[in-house]
Scaffold this motif. Structure first.
Motif, short mmCIF file in Angstrom:
data_model
loop_
_atom_site.label_atom_id
_atom_site.label_comp_id
_atom_site.label_asym_id
_atom_site.label_seq_id
_atom_site.Cartn_x
_atom_site.Cartn_y
_atom_site.Cartn_z
N ALA A 1 19.19 -22.88 11.49
CA ALA A 1 17.48 -22.45 11.81
C ALA A 1 16.76 -23.10 12.66
O ALA A 1 16.43 -24.21 12.20
N PRO A 2 16.68 -22.75 14.10
CA PRO A 2 16.03 -23.53 14.91
C PRO A 2 14.76 -24.02 14.17
O PRO A 2 13.78 -23.03 13.57
N ARG A 3 14.41 -25.20 14.28
CA ARG A 3 12.98 -25.61 13.86
C ARG A 3 11.83 -26.06 14.90
O ARG A 3 10.80 -26.06 14.46
N ARG B 1 9.42 -25.55 18.20
CA ARG B 1 8.85 -24.15 18.63
C ARG B 1 9.41 -23.38 19.77
O ARG B 1 9.73 -22.30 19.38
N ARG C 1 12.48 -21.56 17.67
CA ARG C 1 11.87 -20.42 16.94
C ARG C 1 11.44 -19.20 17.46
O ARG C 1 11.73 -18.12 17.34
#
Length: 327
Positions: A215-217, A219, A222
């Motif tokens: 899950a990309p963290r 900015r 996301r």
């Protein structure tokens, strides 16, 4: 978390697939930015129309269509009453495709979009449904045949019927229509079928792997994932926004001083060769004509010569041709 086989329970939504779609959207936006800059003559040449630009456009379109096939595997319409989300998504895509056709009829009547990428996605999303359950070798064979379809049709000698306006969406005729976005079923539906096959083989393994839990963290990650999750909205909004901003820039700055020069030289060389000029002479004459037109204040990226100016430009062209040794 489910880790199904290629034909069992639906796989949960994977952030990495949304991220991939977001990256494809970014590439598409950059391509459209390049096209818009050239269209508005803010760059010397429309790089989107060069061989490299066209190859990039094909690669971006192909990646989107592969992701369409992968997304169909993720959604698995028809299983456990999952038809409603599929039908709603299909309706949104079809409505958006229709809106684009309608808008471009008014904006670009000579090159309106009658079968672009959204039209292709809508039709392919229906045609690909049997591939979700068909034997994988059959899906692979179908993908290969569709991808090779235009070449096979050309080898067999495409019947004139396939060039009928109502059949241009197939892409099997000899005619390439004038339109701002043309994504016919052949060969592009083949990418969707390839995505279905890839999804059925790889998604169960991906869902069970560490990559499937990413899950990309950051900015940027996301934002790209969110864009991929709402790709249709981003697709519909980004081009009007880009064009609106760049029209303002064009109104303030005017065209690039060398806009249209490369195209003018290519067309001059082609016309010169048709008139019997040698390649070297035509190349030198083309460069000479541009320089003389600039020196005489006659160069205009968008044309618009008066009758007197046109006569002067023709005289300059003839002088350059003679000086280049063209006779």
């Amino acid at each position: 978390m489910h880790t199904p086989s290629s034909t069992s329970t639906p796989i949960r939504r994977l952030a990495v697939v949304d991220l991939a779609r977001g990256v494809a959207l970014l590439a598409m936006a950059l391509y459209h930015l390049t096209w818009d800059l050239g269209f508005l003559r803010l760059t010397p040449e429309n790089l989107a129309l060069t061989p490299v630009g066209r190859a990039a456009a094909h690669g971006i379109a192909g990646s989107f269509l592969v992701l369409v096939g992968i997304s169909l595997v993720l959604a698995r319409p028809g299983r456990s009453g999952r038809w409603r989300p599929y039908l709603l998504r299909l309706a949104r895509i079809a409505a958006a495709a229709g809106a684009i056709s309608l808008a471009t009829v008014f904006l670009f009547p000579n090159s309106w979009i009658f079968f672009g990428i959204l039209h292709c996605i809508a039709v392919a999303s229906v045609l690909a449904l049997p591939a979700l359950v068909a034997p994988l070798p059959l899906v692979g064979l179908a993908a290969a045949l569709v991808l090779a379809g235009p070449h096979l049709a050309a080898l067999a000698g495409s019947p004139a019927l396939l060039d009928a306006p109502g059949l241009l969406f197939l892409g099997l005729g000899a005619t390439v229509p004038t339109t701002n976005d043309y994504v016919p079923l052949f060969p592009w539906f083949g990418f969707v079928l390839a995505g279905v096959g890839l999804g059925r083989v790889a998604l169960p393994r991906l869902a069970a792997s560490a990559i499937g839990t990413i899950a990309p963290r950051g900015r940027a990650g996301r934002l790209a994932t969110a864009a991929g999750r709402h790709s249709l909205a981003v697709y519909l909004i980004h081009q009007p926004v880009l064009l609106g901003l760049l029209y303002g820039v064009a109104a303030l700055a005017g065209p690039h001083p060398r806009a249209g020069e490369a195209q003018f030289r290519r067309e001059y060389r082609a016309n010169c060769a048709e008139a019997g000029g040698g390649e070297a002479a035509c190349r030198v004459a083309a460069r000479c004509v541009v320089e003389r037109l600039r020196a005489e204040g006659l160069w205009r990226a968008g044309g618009g010569f008066s009758a007197e100016e046109q006569g002067r430009a023709i005289a300059l062209s003839r002088t350059c041709f003679r000086e280049a040794g063209g006779g």
